[in-house]
Write an enzyme that holds these catalytic residues in place. Structure first.
Site, PDB file in Angstrom:
ATOM      1  N   ALA A 162       1.337   6.116   8.386  1.00 28.97           N
ATOM      2  CA  ALA A 162       2.071   6.752   7.280  1.00 28.97           C
ATOM      3  C   ALA A 162       3.453   6.141   7.096  1.00 28.97           C
ATOM      4  O   ALA A 162       3.926   5.993   5.969  1.00 28.97           O
ATOM      5  CB  ALA A 162       2.177   8.248   7.527  1.00 28.97           C
ATOM      6  N   LYS A 218       4.415   2.993   7.713  1.00 30.52           N
ATOM      7  CA  LYS A 218       4.260   1.699   7.038  1.00 30.52           C
ATOM      8  C   LYS A 218       3.944   1.894   5.558  1.00 30.52           C
ATOM      9  O   LYS A 218       4.507   1.226   4.698  1.00 30.52           O
ATOM     10  CB  LYS A 218       3.122   0.892   7.674  1.00 30.52           C
ATOM     11  CG  LYS A 218       3.463   0.151   8.925  1.00 30.52           C
ATOM     12  CD  LYS A 218       2.279  -0.744   9.269  1.00 30.52           C
ATOM     13  CE  LYS A 218       2.431  -1.449  10.572  1.00 30.52           C
ATOM     14  NZ  LYS A 218       1.280  -2.343  10.832  1.00 30.52           N
ATOM     15  N   ARG A 263       9.708  -6.156   7.532  1.00 28.75           N
ATOM     16  CA  ARG A 263       8.640  -5.716   6.625  1.00 28.75           C
ATOM     17  C   ARG A 263       9.153  -5.718   5.192  1.00 28.75           C
ATOM     18  O   ARG A 263       8.460  -6.119   4.271  1.00 28.75           O
ATOM     19  CB  ARG A 263       8.113  -4.341   7.023  1.00 28.75           C
ATOM     20  CG  ARG A 263       6.896  -3.932   6.212  1.00 28.75           C
ATOM     21  CD  ARG A 263       6.195  -2.701   6.761  1.00 28.75           C
ATOM     22  NE  ARG A 263       5.596  -2.988   8.066  1.00 28.75           N
ATOM     23  CZ  ARG A 263       6.049  -2.512   9.221  1.00 28.75           C
ATOM     24  NH1 ARG A 263       7.077  -1.714   9.268  1.00 28.75           N
ATOM     25  NH2 ARG A 263       5.455  -2.828  10.352  1.00 28.75           N
ATOM     26  N   ASP A 270       0.553  -7.814  10.124  1.00 23.59           N
ATOM     27  CA  ASP A 270       0.736  -7.678  11.562  1.00 23.59           C
ATOM     28  C   ASP A 270       2.203  -7.937  11.811  1.00 23.59           C
ATOM     29  O   ASP A 270       2.804  -8.834  11.200  1.00 23.59           O
ATOM     30  CB  ASP A 270      -0.145  -8.640  12.352  1.00 23.59           C
ATOM     31  CG  ASP A 270      -0.231  -8.235  13.826  1.00 23.59           C
ATOM     32  OD1 ASP A 270      -0.104  -7.028  14.126  1.00 23.59           O
ATOM     33  OD2 ASP A 270      -0.415  -9.114  14.678  1.00 23.59           O
ATOM     34  N   SER A 271       2.776  -7.121  12.640  1.00 24.49           N
ATOM     35  CA  SER A 271       4.205  -7.180  12.923  1.00 24.49           C
ATOM     36  C   SER A 271       4.413  -7.072  14.408  1.00 24.49           C
ATOM     37  O   SER A 271       3.571  -6.529  15.120  1.00 24.49           O
ATOM     38  CB  SER A 271       4.932  -5.996  12.265  1.00 24.49           C
ATOM     39  OG  SER A 271       4.722  -5.969  10.908  1.00 24.49           O
ATOM     40  N   THR A 288      -4.104  -0.064   6.581  1.00 26.15           N
ATOM     41  CA  THR A 288      -3.393   0.744   7.565  1.00 26.15           C
ATOM     42  C   THR A 288      -3.664   2.223   7.312  1.00 26.15           C
ATOM     43  O   THR A 288      -4.018   2.606   6.205  1.00 26.15           O
ATOM     44  CB  THR A 288      -1.865   0.499   7.506  1.00 26.15           C
ATOM     45  OG1 THR A 288      -1.234   1.128   8.614  1.00 26.15           O
ATOM     46  CG2 THR A 288      -1.253   1.040   6.217  1.00 26.15           C
TER      47      THR A 288
END
Length: 193
Positions: free
Chosen positions: A10, A12, A176, A68-69, A7
């Site tokens: 920022a 995450k 998450r 992946d969310s 990724t």
């Protein structure tokens, strides 16, 4: 121990590093000089997460993880799902939220969940970790924190949206956080030191 997180988001990166702690150094794609737009063409969170780690392993050969969310809304047949980031046809989250609210309209069924799937590639093996949090979609935005659909999602058992919570509060309960917590436990149990 260093791990590459697939990724450049920022938010995450910050969330994940806070949960994993300082025993592990989490690096972004930018940290390894990867400016590629990694494809996400899967139809499930698992496929997209795996696609990210496969991409990094093929090109860089590094231990890494990708996620992946998305938001699944029951009344919309689990949409936006894997298309959460580009539901309106763009990555403009204001437009994405507007589309969700328009499609839901006055539907009384507002149940939804955020889901995250993490694919970890470590020492030649692939592992998956999942987290989900149930909640409700409200009719108007509330709060200025967080990102994505946070202003319209109230987790079950709470009266604040994710966007109204501090990042510390959200990190204790988010989808998450749950998935990364499982990842962190696995890493601590399966790494030297």
């Amino acid at each position: 121990m260093e791990l590459i997180f697939a990724t450049n988001n920022a938010h995450k990166l910050e969330e994940v590093q806070a949960i994993i702690g300082d025993r592990f150094v989490v690096k972004s794609l930018a940290d390894i000089g990867c400016t590629d737009d990694i494809p996400e063409t899967g139809v499930t969170f698992e496929e997209n997460a795996k696609q990210k780690t496969d991409y990094l392993v093929d090109r860089y050969g590094l231990d890494c993880f990708g996620d992946d969310s998305g938001l699944e809304i029951d009344a919309l047949n689990k949409e936006p799902g894997v298309y959460s980031a580009r539901y309106s046809g763009s990555r403009d989250m204001e437009k994405n939220i507007d589309l969700v609210l328009a499609k839901l309209g006055d539907n009384p069924n507002r149940t939804a969940r955020f889901r995250t799937v993490i694919s970890l590639f470590l020492n030649g093996q692939q592992y998956f970790f999942e987290g989900a949090i149930e909640g409700t979609i409200i009719r108007e935005r509330r709060g200025s924190g967080g990102f994505g659909y946070d202003p319209i999602f109230i987790p079950a058992g709470y009266d604040q949206t994710f966007a109204e919570m501090t990042s510390e509060e959200k990190n204790k309960i988010s989808h998450r956080a749950i998935a990364v917590g499982k990842l962190a436990t696995f890493l601590k149990e399966n790494s030297p030191g």
